[in-house]
Enzyme design. Structure first.
Site, PDB file in Angstrom:
ATOM      1  N   ASP A  84       0.832  -1.203   0.000  1.00 33.11           N
ATOM      2  CA  ASP A  84       0.000   0.000   0.000  1.00 33.11           C
ATOM      3  C   ASP A  84       0.872   1.261   0.000  1.00 33.11           C
ATOM      4  OD1 ASP A  84      -2.483   1.279   0.120  1.00 33.11           O
ATOM      5  OD2 ASP A  84      -2.485   1.351   2.320  1.00 33.11           O
ATOM      6  N   HIS A  85       0.504   2.244  -0.817  1.00 37.68           N
ATOM      7  CA  HIS A  85       1.136   3.577  -0.806  1.00 37.68           C
ATOM      8  C   HIS A  85       2.651   3.567  -0.772  1.00 37.68           C
ATOM      9  CE1 HIS A  85      -2.379   6.130  -0.457  1.00 37.68           C
ATOM     10  NE2 HIS A  85      -2.876   5.321   0.461  1.00 37.68           N
ATOM     11  N   HIS A 181      -7.203   9.819   5.157  1.00 34.92           N
ATOM     12  CA  HIS A 181      -6.620   8.823   6.060  1.00 34.92           C
ATOM     13  C   HIS A 181      -6.777   9.292   7.502  1.00 34.92           C
ATOM     14  CE1 HIS A 181      -3.955   7.716   2.447  1.00 34.92           C
ATOM     15  NE2 HIS A 181      -4.648   6.634   2.721  1.00 34.92           N
ATOM     16  N   GLY A 182      -6.853   8.352   8.435  1.00 30.35           N
ATOM     17  CA  GLY A 182      -6.991   8.716   9.853  1.00 30.35           C
ATOM     18  C   GLY A 182      -8.446   8.936  10.202  1.00 30.35           C
ATOM     19  N   HIS A 209      -9.860   5.206  -0.701  1.00 34.09           N
ATOM     20  CA  HIS A 209      -8.984   5.183   0.482  1.00 34.09           C
ATOM     21  C   HIS A 209      -9.674   5.915   1.629  1.00 34.09           C
ATOM     22  CE1 HIS A 209      -4.941   3.874  -1.178  1.00 34.09           C
ATOM     23  NE2 HIS A 209      -5.744   3.825  -2.227  1.00 34.09           N
ATOM     24  N   GLY A 210      -9.119   5.738   2.843  1.00 36.43           N
ATOM     25  CA  GLY A 210      -9.639   6.487   3.994  1.00 36.43           C
ATOM     26  C   GLY A 210     -10.949   5.951   4.524  1.00 36.43           C
ATOM     27  N   ASN A 231     -10.381   0.734   1.119  1.00 40.74           N
ATOM     28  CA  ASN A 231      -9.243   0.622   2.044  1.00 40.74           C
ATOM     29  C   ASN A 231      -9.609   1.024   3.471  1.00 40.74           C
ATOM     30  OD1 ASN A 231      -7.806   0.101  -0.276  1.00 40.74           O
ATOM     31  ND2 ASN A 231      -6.194   1.578   0.154  1.00 40.74           N
ATOM     32  N   VAL A 232      -9.192   0.183   4.419  1.00 42.55           N
ATOM     33  CA  VAL A 232      -9.477   0.432   5.837  1.00 42.55           C
ATOM     34  C   VAL A 232      -8.202   0.178   6.653  1.00 42.55           C
ATOM     35  CG1 VAL A 232     -10.925  -0.236   7.800  1.00 42.55           C
ATOM     36  CG2 VAL A 232     -11.853  -0.375   5.479  1.00 42.55           C
ATOM     37  N   THR A 234      -6.867   2.737   9.788  1.00 43.48           N
ATOM     38  CA  THR A 234      -6.778   3.317  11.132  1.00 43.48           C
ATOM     39  C   THR A 234      -7.576   2.549  12.186  1.00 43.48           C
ATOM     40  OG1 THR A 234      -6.393   5.479  10.173  1.00 43.48           O
ATOM     41  CG2 THR A 234      -7.179   5.457  12.437  1.00 43.48           C
TER      42      THR A 234
HETATM   43  P1  13P Z   1      -7.950   4.764   6.973  1.00 46.70           P
HETATM   44  O1  13P Z   1      -6.727   4.636   7.826  1.00 46.70           O
HETATM   45  O2  13P Z   1      -8.533   6.120   7.032  1.00 46.70           O
HETATM   46  O3  13P Z   1      -8.945   3.694   7.227  1.00 46.70           O
HETATM   47  O4  13P Z   1      -7.454   4.585   5.456  1.00 46.70           O
HETATM   48  C1  13P Z   1      -6.672   3.482   5.106  1.00 46.70           C
HETATM   49  C2  13P Z   1      -6.187   3.587   3.728  1.00 46.70           C
HETATM   50  O5  13P Z   1      -6.751   4.261   2.899  1.00 46.70           O
HETATM   51  C3  13P Z   1      -4.970   2.833   3.407  1.00 46.70           C
HETATM   52  O6  13P Z   1      -4.477   3.116   2.143  1.00 46.70           O
END
Ligand code: 13P
Length: 289
Positions: A84-85, A181-182, A209-210, A231-232, A234
Site C-alpha cells: 500500500d502507498h 486517512h486517519g 482510500h480512507g 481501504n481500511v 486506522t
Molecule cells: P484509513 O486509515 O482512514 O482507514 O485509510 C486506510 C487507507 O486508505 C490505506 O491506504
C-alpha cells in the site's frame, strides 16, 4: 516459494459485476494479519491484506513477502497481499520479487508527468511477472499512518485521470474525491459527482482510500458509484493497540505474549467482519479461488 496465482483484475471485475467492494485491510504485524485472515475466512470473503511502506521497511519485505505467500497458499479465500502507498519504485519492485500479487505506486505528490512516469516504470516490471498495479491521482487528505496530506488541492481532475490511465498502463485507480486517512473531523465530504464523472471517464477499477469513519450509507453509495476496492487502516491499528493496552492493564505483571494475543485478536477480527459486511463482500469468495 511457489505461490497460488491470483487474478486481481478478475476479482475486482467480479466485485464490479456483483455490486460489492473488495475490502483492503492494513496490518502491522503477524497478529493483526492473522486476525484479518480469520475474519475473511469466517465470512467467506475475498480481501486485500495490505502492508504499508513502514511495515515492509521495519519488518523487511523478504519476511512480509514470505508470510504473505504462505498465507495466500493456505487461505480458503482469495487473499490478495498488497503493498500500500509506496512512493518508491524500488520498493514496488521488491514487493513483486517477494510474491506480492498487487502493489500500489503512489507518486501523487509529484506533477502528473512524473506520476505517470513512475507508474510506467512499475507497470513495466510488474506486468510481465503477473502483478497488478494501483496508482493515485489527486490526493487523499488526512493524517494517518498510511498517508498524510493537509493541502486544499486534493480533488482529482477528470482530464488528469483520463491521461493518467491512458498513458501509464495502471490497473486500478485511487482518485482524490474528498476522503481522508486517519479519523475524520466531522462527516466526510465525499464528492460523489466527481466519482460519477471519473467512473464514466475510465474503465479501470476504482479504489476508495480512507475508509475509517466513512458512514455505511456513504460506503454503499460509493460502491454503487463504481468503487470496487475499499481501504481500511486506522480502525484496525487503533482497535489492536487499544485492546492490547486494556488486556495488559487487566493482566498486571509478567504477561505472556500468546495469552494476551488470544484475547486481543478476536476484537480485531470483529472489526474486520463488520467492514466486510459494510462492503457486502461476505459470501463472495465462491468461484474466485
Ligand atoms: P484509513 O486509515 O482512514 O482507514 O485509510 C486506510 C487507507 O486508505 C490505506 O491506504
Amino acid at each position: 516459494m511457489a505461490t497460488k496465482k491470483l487474478d486481481v483484475g478478475a476479482i475486482l471485475a467480479a466485485a464490479d459485476a456483483g455490486g460489492f467492494a473488495v475490502p483492503a485491510f492494513n496490518y502491522s504485524d503477524i497478529w493483526d494479519f492473522l486476525a484479518i485472515v480469520e475474519a475473511a475466512e469466517e465470512l467467506d470473503a475475498p480481501i486485500f491484506i495490505s502492508s504499508n511502506q513502514q511495515v515492509v521497511t521495519d519488518i523487511g519485505i523478504e519476511l512480509t513477502g514470505a508470510f504473505g505467500a504462505a498465507a495466500i497458499k493456505k487461505a480458503r479465500i482469495p487473499l490478495l497481499h498488497h503493498l500500500d502507498h509506496s512512493n518508491k519504485v524500488e520498493i514496488c519492485r521488491a514487493a513483486v520479487d517477494n510474491h506480492y500479487p498487487s502493489v500500489m505506486i503512489d507518486a501523487s505528490a509529484r506533477p502528473l508527468a512524473e506520476n505517470i512516469a513512475a507508474v510506467k516504470e512499475v507497470v513495466a516490471y510488474a506486468h510481465p511477472r503477473g502483478v497488478f498495479v494501483e496508482g493515485e491521482v489527486g490526493r487523499i487528505q488526512g493524517m494517518g499512518v498510511e498517508g498524510m496530506y493537509t493541502g486544499t488541492d486534493f480533488l482529482a481532475r477528470v482530464e488528469d485521470v483520463e491521461k493518467f490511465v491512458a498513458e501509464s498502463g495502471v490497473d486500478s485507480l485511487a482518485a482524490g474525491i474528498g476522503t481522508a486517512h486517519g479519523f475524520y473531523k466531522g462527516k466526510p465530504e465525499i464528492h460523489f459527482d466527481l466519482l460519477e464523472k471519473i467512473n464514466k471517464a475510465v474503465k479501470v477499477p476504482l479504489v476508495l482510500h480512507g475508509g475509517t469513519g466513512i458512514p455505511e450509507e456513504d460506503v454503499r453509495r460509493a460502491i454503487k458509484g463504481g468503487i470496487n476496492k475499499m481501504n481500511v487502516g486506522t480502525i484496525i491499528h487503533c482497535t489492536y493497540m487499544n485492546a492490547l493496552r486494556a488486556e495488559l492493564n487487566a493482566r498486571g505483571e509478567n504477561p505472556y505474549t500468546l495469552d494476551v494475543m488470544k484475547k486481543v485478536r478476536p476484537l480485531v477480527t470483529n472489526v474486520v467482519k463488520q467492514w466486510i459486511k459494510v462492503c457486502m463482500a461476505d459470501g463472495k469468495a465462491k468461484g474466485l479461488v
